[in-house]
Each structure stands twice: as C-alpha cells, then as structure tokens.
Design a protein around this motif. Structure first.
Motif, PDB file in Angstrom:
ATOM      1  N   ILE A  68       1.256   6.168  -6.935  1.00 54.68           N
ATOM      2  CA  ILE A  68       0.237   7.414  -6.943  1.00 54.68           C
ATOM      3  C   ILE A  68      -1.096   8.320  -6.264  1.00 54.68           C
ATOM      4  CG2 ILE A  68      -0.815   5.616  -9.367  1.00 54.68           C
ATOM      5  CD1 ILE A  68      -2.683   4.699  -7.306  1.00 54.68           C
ATOM      6  N   GLY A  69      -0.808   8.087  -5.202  1.00 56.24           N
ATOM      7  CA  GLY A  69      -0.888   8.594  -4.363  1.00 56.24           C
ATOM      8  C   GLY A  69      -2.038   8.609  -3.843  1.00 56.24           C
ATOM      9  N   GLU A  70      -3.596   9.739  -4.846  1.00 59.88           N
ATOM     10  CA  GLU A  70      -4.662   9.322  -3.999  1.00 59.88           C
ATOM     11  C   GLU A  70      -5.300   9.062  -4.102  1.00 59.88           C
ATOM     12  OE1 GLU A  70      -6.655  12.072  -1.220  1.00 59.88           O
ATOM     13  OE2 GLU A  70      -4.063  11.585  -0.545  1.00 59.88           O
ATOM     14  N   ARG A  71      -5.028   8.464  -6.009  1.00 57.21           N
ATOM     15  CA  ARG A  71      -5.783   7.463  -6.851  1.00 57.21           C
ATOM     16  C   ARG A  71      -6.600   5.567  -6.242  1.00 57.21           C
ATOM     17  NH1 ARG A  71      -3.622   7.383 -12.221  1.00 57.21           N
ATOM     18  NH2 ARG A  71      -1.907   8.234 -11.655  1.00 57.21           N
ATOM     19  N   LEU A  72      -5.479   6.357  -4.547  1.00 55.43           N
ATOM     20  CA  LEU A  72      -5.140   4.434  -4.244  1.00 55.43           C
ATOM     21  C   LEU A  72      -6.141   4.786  -2.416  1.00 55.43           C
ATOM     22  CD1 LEU A  72      -3.950   2.185  -2.690  1.00 55.43           C
ATOM     23  CD2 LEU A  72      -2.367   2.681  -1.855  1.00 55.43           C
ATOM     24  N   ALA A 128       0.505  -0.903  -0.060  1.00 55.96           N
ATOM     25  CA  ALA A 128      -0.354   0.294   0.480  1.00 55.96           C
ATOM     26  C   ALA A 128       0.595   1.480  -0.129  1.00 55.96           C
ATOM     27  CB  ALA A 128      -0.992   0.304   0.851  1.00 55.96           C
ATOM     28  N   VAL A 129       1.988   1.350   0.941  1.00 55.02           N
ATOM     29  CA  VAL A 129       2.664   2.493   0.448  1.00 55.02           C
ATOM     30  C   VAL A 129       3.780   2.693  -0.186  1.00 55.02           C
ATOM     31  CG1 VAL A 129       5.001   3.417   2.192  1.00 55.02           C
ATOM     32  CG2 VAL A 129       2.573   2.343   3.325  1.00 55.02           C
ATOM     33  N   LEU A 130       4.087   2.162  -0.809  1.00 50.84           N
ATOM     34  CA  LEU A 130       4.791   1.512  -2.214  1.00 50.84           C
ATOM     35  C   LEU A 130       3.391   2.381  -3.274  1.00 50.84           C
ATOM     36  CD1 LEU A 130       7.358   0.787  -3.559  1.00 50.84           C
ATOM     37  CD2 LEU A 130       6.311  -1.385  -4.432  1.00 50.84           C
ATOM     38  N   ILE A 131       2.661   1.702  -3.332  1.00 50.33           N
ATOM     39  CA  ILE A 131       1.424   1.799  -4.274  1.00 50.33           C
ATOM     40  C   ILE A 131       1.489   3.923  -4.183  1.00 50.33           C
ATOM     41  CG2 ILE A 131      -0.674   1.567  -5.292  1.00 50.33           C
ATOM     42  CD1 ILE A 131      -0.551  -1.439  -5.265  1.00 50.33           C
TER      43      ILE A 131
END
Ligand code: XMP
Length: 525
Positions: free
Chosen positions: A251-255, A244-247
């Motif tokens: 892509i920031g807030e799109r996760l 999660a932290v890597l993603i």
C-alpha cells in the motif's frame, strides 16, 4: 476458521493436535517440503470446519494421553471418512488404530529416546528412503502400543518395544508410526513426512515464499482497501520490520511506522532502524524519543513484572499519541507469528502458570478502534526470515537475535537508571562485536550482557575499585522454549572480560552464565 480461507487453490495438509510438545515440528517439516499446513486442536475443529478446510491429507499428532484410559481424545470421525490420506504419529497412530477397530495396550516395555526400527515391508512413506531389511534410527516416546491391527492394515516396520512401529493400509491410504518422524533425532524423519505429503497425498510442493509474498500483498490490499491507512510499531526486530516492508510493498505511503524509543534499546539500534526505513526504504517513519518518560516511570521499580507492565502501558500511551498526530489510521499492523496463533491443547483444564508476561501490544486495537493487519500470522520465525530475504531486507537485520520488548530493563535486575543503561549498552556492544568478530553470531540464538546490582572489589593500576559485576549470556535454541548455554572457548570469554573491564567504566568483574532453560530462563528477569 482457517487462516487462509481465501487461498482455496492452495494444497493444504491438516494437522490435528493431541497436545504433543513437538506438534509444531510436524508443521515445520511439512512446510519445508513446500506444502502449506495448519495445526488445529483435535477438539476444536469440527466436521464442517474440516470439510471446508479441504485438506489433501491429515496428520494426527502425538499427545500425552493414553488411548486405553476412559474418555481420552479421539480424532473426529470425519477424518477417516474424507477419503484423503491420514498419518497417525504416536498417540495419533494409537487413536487411529483404536477407532478403526484394532487394539492398543499399556505395556511394561516403554520406550523413550533412541530406538531402531527394522523395515519389514516397503510402503509409500518409505519410498526412496528405507528398503526392506534396513535398520533405521528413530526417536520414540511412548508407554502404550498397538497390539492388534484393524482390518486392512499391515506391519511395515517393527522395533523391540513396538512390534507395530510402522503400519500401513494402502487401500485407505492410512499410515501410522509409533516413533516421531518430526524430530531431528529421527534422522530420516523429514524425508518420511515429505513422502507422506508428496508421494501419498500427491501435493505438488508449490508453496514457496515468493508465492506467499505475492499472495500476502494481494490480501493486504484487499483487507485495507483503496483508501485505508495503516500504522505499524517498529522495534528494530525481524518480525515488525518484515511486516512493515511487506505492507509498504502492498500500500506504499499509506503505511506509517512508529518507533518508540524507550531508552532501553541497544547501542545504535534506534538510529539503525531510522536509517534503514526512512532513508533506505523511504517508508514514512515517526521516531519518538520517549526515554525520559519511560525511565522516569521506572524509577525505583525493581519487580520484573511491574517493569513489564509499566513499559507495556506507556508504550500504548505513546503509540496512541503519535498515531493521533499522523491523523490516525484504520488499521494497526502487527508482526504476530504462527506460534502465537496456534491454540494450545490443554488436558489439565486449568490455566497454565505465567512465568513471565511477555508483553505485546494486544491492548491497542480495542482502545484505538483499529482493525488488525497481521500478514505474518501463518509463518514460523525461520519462514519470516526467508520472506525478509525475498523482500530484499539486509542480512544484518534478518539474522538479528531476538530482543525483548522491555529491552534493557529486564537485563538490569533491580531499579533501572539511565546510568545503568549506558553502562550496559557499552558492555553489550563490545560483547556482540567480539561474537561477530569470532564468526559466532549466527550460531547463537541470543547473546547479551546483564548488569548485576552487585558490587565487588577489584584492583586496577594499583588502585582499589568497587564496581558492578556483569554477566554474559549466550544460548542456542530453536524456538526460545528450551535453550542451552553456548560453549565458548575460554580464551574468547577472557578476551571479552578484559575488553569490557578496560573499556567500560563501572564494571570490574565479568562472569559467564552456563544455565540451561529449563531450569533457568533465557533472560534474567
Ligand atoms: P525467557 O526469558 O522467558 O525468554 O526464557 C524467551 C524469549 O522471549 C524473550 N522475552 C521477551 N520478549 N517481551 C518480549 O517481547 C518480554 O517481556 C520478554 N521476556 C522474554 C526473550 O528475550 C527470549 O527470546
């Protein structure tokens, strides 16, 4: 195909697996030497794939078959024609010898376990590690042995049971060892493998976690595109947290992360995850308390596999509902690791026995029509921890013991009730606190309590009690495949028992589980 097709500039070692129990250790040693590698089955990675992989060197693993039998595994011929160095280990050495025109025989003098190799000649593998005349401790496991060398090979080490314990063909840069350098019982083994990839193959060793992180972020951006949205199920474990932290960096807030609390988590666990992700990292997080739903459906269910199926199915339902509420997503992130990806080599042909169906969310993408983002699929667990550190995750999370998806449900043999979960949560928290206070947490792979459906008679303050037995479990392991019980000092166990019985209503007896795996398993169900 290769897991990192788009990392063409990376120097790669190819490990062809012949079914040894310890093939993964070869990959770990190579990566510890700072070189990227992949394991592929010897019979499912064809010439075109091998050429496209473009390895700087090839390692042929050990395996259970005998080269002397008919129709036994052989390395694809292209391996010997690529012009890159080859290292054959045990079965890998034998098949290389047989394929290059030498001879292998089954011999009465089998060697299993410790052996000593006498170094008879210098060679690239031994550089800076072993000198001519040294006697080196190694770990052997073989029935067959090489009896005649192919042309161009020379003996560089021998043992009582293996006159061709180490062989070399300097011109072709082919090496073979009868022993297993990848296991810790060959104390210099890691340095020999490091020599193979650096000295022999000429790899520079620039595969670092910092480089991997940058590359992984780039690949996530490319895969998800400029507008794609990703959802990720968070369990509080290391893998999903690191993913999660890597993603999020990519892509920031799109996760959006979704934490489904099934009521079977440990004390304070859901709150810790929420605090860390929402408050500390500012990552959008949906926290759904679904404990009534899960505990309701588990009511009266005592079969461990039924529990797993119910929990797995409900998890998917709730996850799907929550994903719809946040407007859906194009991608689902999973913390899949390399050991889940490696295709295992099976000689028996039949399916292996299912001991436990360790649930994952594999059913989701089909049902939800989402593509998968699996940024950790090239990494081993210890590498994920290094990446987590690189990403600045707190040590308390990175060093966390593994926790099973079905949570406390498989630590309460028999039917699961909310009351039983509450008792277990309290006892488990005390046990873990004592382990932390004693400075033992990091020396243990996994420690937990199990609430037994057995009641015993006790006496507290002159009164009779009739309460549950609690079992404590702690194991050491490197991969969860095998495990030993942790040898706590007696006074530590007594201290835990006293605290738990005094502070947790419902428990009046504590026992310690000393079973190893095999024959036991780590969890009780
Ligand atoms: P066993 O009990 O099979 O456990 O020796 C090996 C490792 O797997 C974990 N485990 C599970 N993990 N879902 C999971 O996500 C499951 O159903 C499950 N069952 C066991 C266990 O905690 C240990 O780390």
């Amino acid at each position: 195909m290769s897991e990192i097709e788009d990392m063409n500039q990376t120097q790669k070692i190819l490990i062809l697996d012949f079914g040894s129990q310890v093939t993964q250790l070869i990959a770990r040693r190579v990566r510890e030497a700072g070189v990227y590698c992949e394991i592929h089955p010897f019979n499912n990675f064809d010439e075109a794939q091998i050429r496209a992989f473009d390895p700087k060197g090839v390692v042929l693993s050990g395996g259970p078959a005998s080269v002397t039998g008919s129709d036994t595994p052989r390395a694809p011929e292209v391996v010997f024609a690529l012009g890159v160095p080859v290292l054959g280990i045990c079965y890998g050495q034998q098949t290389m010898v047989a394929q290059m025109g030498g001879q292998v025989e089954t011999h009465d003098h089998q060697e299993f376990g410790r052996a000593d190799v006498e170094v008879t000649e210098p060679c690239g593998l031994f550089e800076g590690v072993w000198q001519r005349g040294d006697s080196a401790r190694v770990w052997m496991s073989h029935g067959d042995r090489v009896t005649k060398l192919p042309e161009g090979f020379r003996i560089v080490g021998r043992s009582d049971g293996a006159p061709f314990a180490a062989i070399a063909n300097d011109e072709k840069r082919m090496y073979g060892v009868q022993f297993h350098p990848e296991v810790v019982h060959t104390p210099d083994g890691a340095r020999l493998l490091s020599n193979f990839v650096h000295v022999v193959c000429g790899c520079s060793g620039d595969w670092t976690m910092a480089a991997f992180k940058q590359d992984a972020i780039q690949r996530i951006r490319e895969q998800v595109g400029p507008d794609g949205r990703v959802i990720c199920g968070l369990s509080g474990g290391v893998d999903s947290s690191v993913a999660a932290v890597l993603i999020h960096e990519a892509i920031g807030e799109r996760l959006t992360c979704i934490l489904v609390d099934h009521g079977l988590m440990r004390q304070g666990e859901a709150e810790q995850v929420v605090t860390l992700f929402r408050d500390h990292y500012n990552i959008p997080l949906v926290h759904r308390d679904a404990s009534d739903l899960f505990l309701g459906r588990l009511d009266g269910v005592d079969d461990p596999e039924k529990k797993r199926k119910i929990i797995g199915g409900l998890f998917i339902d709730v996850f799907e509902e929550e994903a719809k509420k946040v407007g859906g997503a194009d991608f689902l992130a999973q913390g899949t690791l390399y050991p889940d990806v490696i295709e295992s080599v099976s000689f028996a042909g039949g399916p292996s026995v299912t001991i436990k169906s360790h649930h994952n969310v594999g059913g989701l993408p089909d049902r939800m029509n989402m593509k998968l983002v699996e940024p950790l699929r090239e990494l081993f667990k210890d590498e994920v921890r290094v990446l987590g550190r690189e990403l600045g995750l707190p040590q308390a999370l990175i060093g966390r013991h593994p926790f099973p998806g079905p949570g406390l449900a498989i630590r309460i043999p028999g039917p699961v009730t909310r009351e039983a979960c509450d008792i277990l949560r309290k006892a488990d928290a005390i046990y873990l606190e004592e382990i932390r206070n004693a400075g033992l947490y990091d020396a243990i792979w996994q420690a937990f309590a199990v609430l037994l459906p057995v009641r015993t008679v006790g006496v507290m303050g002159d009164a009779r009690t009739y309460d549950h037995v609690l079992a404590l479990r702690a194991v050491t392991s490197t991969d969860g495949m095998t495990a030993d019980s942790y040898p706590f000092p007696h006074d530590f166990l007594s201290r835990c028992a006293t605290r738990i019985i005094n502070q947790v209503r419902g428990v009046n007896r504590v026992v310690y589980d000393v079973t190893s795996k095999p024959p036991g398993t780590i969890e009780w169900e």
